[in-house]
Design a protein around this motif. Structure first.
Motif, PDB file in Angstrom:
ATOM      1  N   GLU A  69       0.835  -1.209   0.000  1.00 25.95           N
ATOM      2  CA  GLU A  69       0.000   0.000   0.000  1.00 25.95           C
ATOM      3  C   GLU A  69       0.869   1.258   0.000  1.00 25.95           C
ATOM      4  OE1 GLU A  69      -2.660  -0.173   3.348  1.00 25.95           O
ATOM      5  OE2 GLU A  69      -3.125  -2.282   2.950  1.00 25.95           O
ATOM      6  N   THR A  72       2.474   1.704  -3.401  1.00 25.73           N
ATOM      7  CA  THR A  72       1.447   2.082  -4.377  1.00 25.73           C
ATOM      8  C   THR A  72       1.127   3.561  -4.257  1.00 25.73           C
ATOM      9  OG1 THR A  72       0.494  -0.136  -4.323  1.00 25.73           O
ATOM     10  CG2 THR A  72      -0.903   1.627  -5.152  1.00 25.73           C
ATOM     11  N   GLU A  73       0.996   4.045  -3.027  1.00 25.97           N
ATOM     12  CA  GLU A  73       0.720   5.473  -2.806  1.00 25.97           C
ATOM     13  C   GLU A  73       1.882   6.340  -3.289  1.00 25.97           C
ATOM     14  OE1 GLU A  73      -0.165   8.563   0.865  1.00 25.97           O
ATOM     15  OE2 GLU A  73      -0.450   6.406   1.182  1.00 25.97           O
ATOM     16  N   GLN A  76       1.743   6.475  -7.062  1.00 27.51           N
ATOM     17  CA  GLN A  76       0.663   7.352  -7.527  1.00 27.51           C
ATOM     18  C   GLN A  76       1.053   8.822  -7.381  1.00 27.51           C
ATOM     19  OE1 GLN A  76      -2.660   6.055  -5.182  1.00 27.51           O
ATOM     20  NE2 GLN A  76      -3.165   4.363  -6.554  1.00 27.51           N
ATOM     21  N   GLN A  77       1.668   9.181  -6.263  1.00 27.62           N
ATOM     22  CA  GLN A  77       2.086  10.563  -6.056  1.00 27.62           C
ATOM     23  C   GLN A  77       3.176  10.973  -7.031  1.00 27.62           C
ATOM     24  OE1 GLN A  77       3.134  10.986  -1.928  1.00 27.62           O
ATOM     25  NE2 GLN A  77       1.043  10.656  -1.226  1.00 27.62           N
TER      26      GLN A  77
END
Length: 95
Positions: A69, A72-73, A76-77
């Motif tokens: 997680e 993944t964050e 994305q950022q």
């Protein structure tokens, strides 16, 4: 007179103020050391020891499901379009 100092290479840094000896005066130093501060020099690791330490580090995050997680964050950022404002010459105030 006894003063404390720290050896740094070929220099000894005196940790106290010495006002009664003028600069440039030749002195004789009687050295002693504090036993508790002397450490044995560490031997360099062998290739096998280094590899074992690296393998131990590589596996340290193995059992942490929240890492997926987190990464993944981060991904994305990193790939999110932030946009930017460009000041056009036509829009600048004329003085």
């Amino acid at each position: 007179m006894k003063v404390r100092g720290i050896k740094r290479g070929q220099n000894i840094e005196i940790l106290e103020q010495i006002h009664n000896i003028p600069d440039g005066t030749e002195i004789i130093v009687d050295l002693g050391f504090i036993e508790s501060q002397i450490t044995e020099p560490q031997q360099p690791l062998t290739e096998a020891e280094r590899l074992a330490k690296l393998n131990q580090l590589f596996g340290s995050w193995k059992s942490q499901p929240e890492l997926t997680e987190i990464f993944t964050e981060i991904d994305q950022q990193r790939h999110a379009y932030q946009g930017r404002t460009i000041n056009s010459i036509d829009n600048q105030d004329k003085d």
